[in-house]
Design a protein around this motif. Structure first.
Motif, PDB file in Angstrom:
ATOM      1  N   GLY A 230       1.489  -1.416   0.064  1.00 20.99           N
ATOM      2  CA  GLY A 230      -0.143  -0.265  -0.399  1.00 20.99           C
ATOM      3  C   GLY A 230       0.569   0.946  -0.331  1.00 20.99           C
ATOM      4  O   GLY A 230      -0.107   2.661  -0.172  1.00 20.99           O
ATOM      5  N   ALA A 231       2.274   1.196   0.326  1.00 19.93           N
ATOM      6  CA  ALA A 231       3.287   2.463   0.270  1.00 19.93           C
ATOM      7  C   ALA A 231       3.599   2.405  -1.086  1.00 19.93           C
ATOM      8  O   ALA A 231       4.029   1.488  -2.231  1.00 19.93           O
ATOM      9  N   TYR A 232       4.358   3.355  -1.469  1.00 26.33           N
ATOM     10  CA  TYR A 232       5.965   3.252  -2.801  1.00 26.33           C
ATOM     11  C   TYR A 232       6.980   3.767  -2.416  1.00 26.33           C
ATOM     12  O   TYR A 232       7.222   4.221  -1.411  1.00 26.33           O
ATOM     13  N   ILE A 233       7.837   3.092  -2.045  1.00 22.69           N
ATOM     14  CA  ILE A 233       9.165   2.715  -2.291  1.00 22.69           C
ATOM     15  C   ILE A 233       9.736   2.968  -3.586  1.00 22.69           C
ATOM     16  O   ILE A 233      10.482   2.055  -4.101  1.00 22.69           O
ATOM     17  N   THR A 234      11.158   3.472  -3.368  1.00 21.06           N
ATOM     18  CA  THR A 234      12.855   3.643  -3.852  1.00 21.06           C
ATOM     19  C   THR A 234      12.746   3.131  -3.759  1.00 21.06           C
ATOM     20  O   THR A 234      13.116   2.272  -2.771  1.00 21.06           O
ATOM     21  N   GLY A 235      13.483   3.448  -4.519  1.00 22.12           N
ATOM     22  CA  GLY A 235      15.276   2.041  -4.738  1.00 22.12           C
ATOM     23  C   GLY A 235      16.015   2.604  -3.734  1.00 22.12           C
ATOM     24  O   GLY A 235      15.984   3.399  -3.081  1.00 22.12           O
ATOM     25  N   TRP A 236      17.491   1.983  -3.286  1.00 20.93           N
ATOM     26  CA  TRP A 236      18.204   3.037  -2.963  1.00 20.93           C
ATOM     27  C   TRP A 236      18.986   3.814  -3.300  1.00 20.93           C
ATOM     28  O   TRP A 236      19.510   4.908  -3.863  1.00 20.93           O
ATOM     29  N   ILE A 237      19.565   4.871  -2.055  1.00 24.54           N
ATOM     30  CA  ILE A 237      19.619   6.165  -1.860  1.00 24.54           C
ATOM     31  C   ILE A 237      21.025   5.967  -1.440  1.00 24.54           C
ATOM     32  O   ILE A 237      21.053   5.531  -0.125  1.00 24.54           O
ATOM     33  N   GLY A 238      22.223   6.198  -1.561  1.00 26.86           N
ATOM     34  CA  GLY A 238      23.583   6.371  -1.818  1.00 26.86           C
ATOM     35  C   GLY A 238      23.165   7.402  -0.398  1.00 26.86           C
ATOM     36  O   GLY A 238      23.148   8.320  -0.272  1.00 26.86           O
ATOM     37  N   ALA A 239      24.570   6.921   0.809  1.00 23.88           N
ATOM     38  CA  ALA A 239      25.082   7.498   2.022  1.00 23.88           C
ATOM     39  C   ALA A 239      25.247   8.779   2.200  1.00 23.88           C
ATOM     40  O   ALA A 239      25.283   9.617   2.515  1.00 23.88           O
ATOM     41  N   GLY A 240      25.877   8.561   0.989  1.00 21.66           N
ATOM     42  CA  GLY A 240      27.110  10.306   0.407  1.00 21.66           C
ATOM     43  C   GLY A 240      26.372  10.724  -0.495  1.00 21.66           C
ATOM     44  O   GLY A 240      27.053  11.870  -1.091  1.00 21.66           O
ATOM     45  N   ALA A 241      25.107  10.998  -0.879  1.00 21.28           N
ATOM     46  CA  ALA A 241      24.562  11.733  -1.740  1.00 21.28           C
ATOM     47  C   ALA A 241      23.590  12.962  -1.425  1.00 21.28           C
ATOM     48  O   ALA A 241      23.670  12.710   0.271  1.00 21.28           O
ATOM     49  N   MET A 242      24.009  13.965  -2.149  1.00 24.41           N
ATOM     50  CA  MET A 242      23.568  14.967  -0.975  1.00 24.41           C
ATOM     51  C   MET A 242      22.130  15.281  -1.114  1.00 24.41           C
ATOM     52  O   MET A 242      21.403  15.252  -2.334  1.00 24.41           O
ATOM     53  N   LEU A 243      21.879  15.952   0.130  1.00 28.67           N
ATOM     54  CA  LEU A 243      20.081  15.679   0.587  1.00 28.67           C
ATOM     55  C   LEU A 243      19.301  17.069  -0.498  1.00 28.67           C
ATOM     56  O   LEU A 243      18.792  16.466  -1.149  1.00 28.67           O
ATOM     57  N   PRO A 244      20.624  18.385  -0.602  1.00 27.29           N
ATOM     58  CA  PRO A 244      19.390  19.262  -1.421  1.00 27.29           C
ATOM     59  C   PRO A 244      19.150  18.760  -2.821  1.00 27.29           C
ATOM     60  O   PRO A 244      17.932  19.048  -2.957  1.00 27.29           O
ATOM     61  N   LEU A 245      20.388  17.919  -3.141  1.00 31.02           N
ATOM     62  CA  LEU A 245      19.612  17.721  -4.308  1.00 31.02           C
ATOM     63  C   LEU A 245      19.137  16.287  -4.785  1.00 31.02           C
ATOM     64  O   LEU A 245      17.913  16.356  -5.489  1.00 31.02           O
ATOM     65  N   LEU A 246      18.960  15.836  -3.807  1.00 29.64           N
ATOM     66  CA  LEU A 246      17.219  14.607  -3.774  1.00 29.64           C
ATOM     67  C   LEU A 246      16.552  15.332  -4.161  1.00 29.64           C
ATOM     68  O   LEU A 246      15.602  15.028  -4.209  1.00 29.64           O
ATOM     69  N   VAL A 247      16.454  16.040  -2.919  1.00 34.76           N
ATOM     70  CA  VAL A 247      14.992  16.985  -2.385  1.00 34.76           C
ATOM     71  C   VAL A 247      14.615  17.864  -3.773  1.00 34.76           C
ATOM     72  O   VAL A 247      13.250  17.564  -3.642  1.00 34.76           O
ATOM     73  N   GLN A 248      15.676  18.201  -4.489  1.00 31.83           N
ATOM     74  CA  GLN A 248      15.220  18.636  -6.004  1.00 31.83           C
ATOM     75  C   GLN A 248      15.044  17.963  -6.563  1.00 31.83           C
ATOM     76  O   GLN A 248      14.353  18.285  -7.225  1.00 31.83           O
ATOM     77  N   GLU A 249      15.020  17.058  -6.719  1.00 32.69           N
ATOM     78  CA  GLU A 249      14.935  15.607  -7.488  1.00 32.69           C
ATOM     79  C   GLU A 249      13.683  15.367  -7.535  1.00 32.69           C
ATOM     80  O   GLU A 249      13.065  15.019  -8.623  1.00 32.69           O
ATOM     81  N   ALA A 250      13.234  14.812  -6.610  1.00 31.34           N
ATOM     82  CA  ALA A 250      12.081  14.586  -6.103  1.00 31.34           C
ATOM     83  C   ALA A 250      11.120  15.220  -6.941  1.00 31.34           C
ATOM     84  O   ALA A 250      10.124  15.172  -7.315  1.00 31.34           O
ATOM     85  N   ALA A 251      11.457  16.651  -6.111  1.00 29.13           N
ATOM     86  CA  ALA A 251      10.239  17.719  -6.373  1.00 29.13           C
ATOM     87  C   ALA A 251       9.981  18.219  -8.069  1.00 29.13           C
ATOM     88  O   ALA A 251       9.551  17.165  -8.693  1.00 29.13           O
ATOM     89  N   ARG A 252      11.188  17.324  -9.413  1.00 30.89           N
ATOM     90  CA  ARG A 252      11.200  17.561 -10.691  1.00 30.89           C
ATOM     91  C   ARG A 252       9.967  16.074 -10.927  1.00 30.89           C
ATOM     92  O   ARG A 252       9.448  16.405 -12.169  1.00 30.89           O
ATOM     93  N   LYS A 253      10.009  15.061 -10.465  1.00 27.28           N
ATOM     94  CA  LYS A 253       9.594  14.108 -10.499  1.00 27.28           C
ATOM     95  C   LYS A 253       7.750  13.586  -9.863  1.00 27.28           C
ATOM     96  O   LYS A 253       7.649  13.066 -10.098  1.00 27.28           O
TER      97      LYS A 253
END
Length: 278
Positions: free
Chosen positions: A78-101
């Motif tokens: 009943g939920a939607y799960i992402t693939g794996w996100i590396g711990a070294g990834a920059m959070l601000p870039l991830l937040v913006q990419e999630a918004a874009r999608k």
């Protein structure tokens, strides 16, 4: 893997910190090798005060495969799960990419200058949400093994978590909600508005945890401590819960300023402190 001796002031957002041996690891095999001696883990260097004398331990920084991410969603229970996100990834870039999608769930993390792993370790967040709220599973390296944990197993609370001793967050999967870019950005605009007034000068983010039912910034303001200085470290005139580097601050300057504030108001430090500061 790359090993080099560096001055940590070049790797922290506050711009202070002495020498250390930096191990930039790119694979799980690199990580196992680097973890054979006492170590500390460096993310984006925010929320961190490092001694002017540096630290004797190895400093591990995640690169390579630990910076990759996969935001494609998979339905699960009943939920939607992402693939794996590396711990070294920059959070601000991830937040913006999630918004874009058009993926909702990370909006409350807007503007936090951390890596994903660092944000998980301190349960970073704002009044609009913490990273623990969006986690589905956390992969942690400890005792030479990679292990998976549900968020409820890691004791998340306000600006803290209870990872296994010496544990290093390596990857996570998020639970996000399909939405639209427009709707996600409208939520982000509310978060952005709430963060207005934060200083542009070098800082380590909020210095103190908010006491229950109050704001550390408000308390510092009403006690007239904005603008208080020690050397080149100053309590921000824009936001009382930020200590800024005016250009040549040392860890000693910053620490003395922290102690002066705490002599007036009994606040709990939000930063992590590395090494001995006198």
């Amino acid at each position: 893997m790359r090993v080099e001796t560096v001055q940590l002031k070049g790797y922290t957002t506050l711009g202070v910190g002495g020498p250390a041996e930096l191990w930039t690891v790119e694979t799980p095999e690199d990580l196992k090798e680097a973890a054979q001696a006492p170590y500390r883990v460096l993310g984006n260097g925010s929320n961190l005060l490092v001694s002017d004398q540096g630290v004797p331990e190895r400093v591990i920084k995640l690169g390579g495969v630990f910076t990759a991410w996969d935001l494609n969603l998979t339905p699960r229970n009943g939920a939607y799960i992402t693939g794996w996100i590396g711990a070294g990834a920059m959070l601000p870039l991830l937040v913006q990419e999630a918004a874009r999608k058009g993926l909702s769930g990370l909006e409350g993390l807007l503007g936090i200058p951390a890596t994903v792993g660092g944000a998980v370790r301190m349960n970073a967040g704002t009044r609009y949400g913490e990273i623990a709220d969006a986690l589905e599973v956390v992969e942690v390296f400890h005792d030479g093994q990679l292990r998976h944990y549900r968020p409820e197993e890691l004791g998340f609370a306000y600006r803290t978590s209870h990872l296994p001793p010496g544990g290093i967050v390596t990857r996570v999967r998020f639970r996000l909600t399909p939405s639209t870019p427009k709707a996600v950005r409208e939520k982000m605009a509310l978060v952005d508005q709430a963060r207005k007034g934060q200083p542009k000068k070098k800082s380590a983010g909020c210095a103190f945890k908010n006491p229950p039912g109050d704001s550390a910034g408000r308390l510092i303001d009403v006690h007239g401590l904005k603008g208080l200085r020690e050397g080149q470290a100053m309590v921000s005139l824009e936001h009382g819960n930020f200590i800024v580097n005016l250009g040549g601050a040392t860890a000693r300057d910053v620490w003395r300023l922290v102690q002066r504030i705490r002599s007036v108001i009994p606040l709990e430090l939000e930063w992590e402190v590395w090494g001995v500061i006198e």
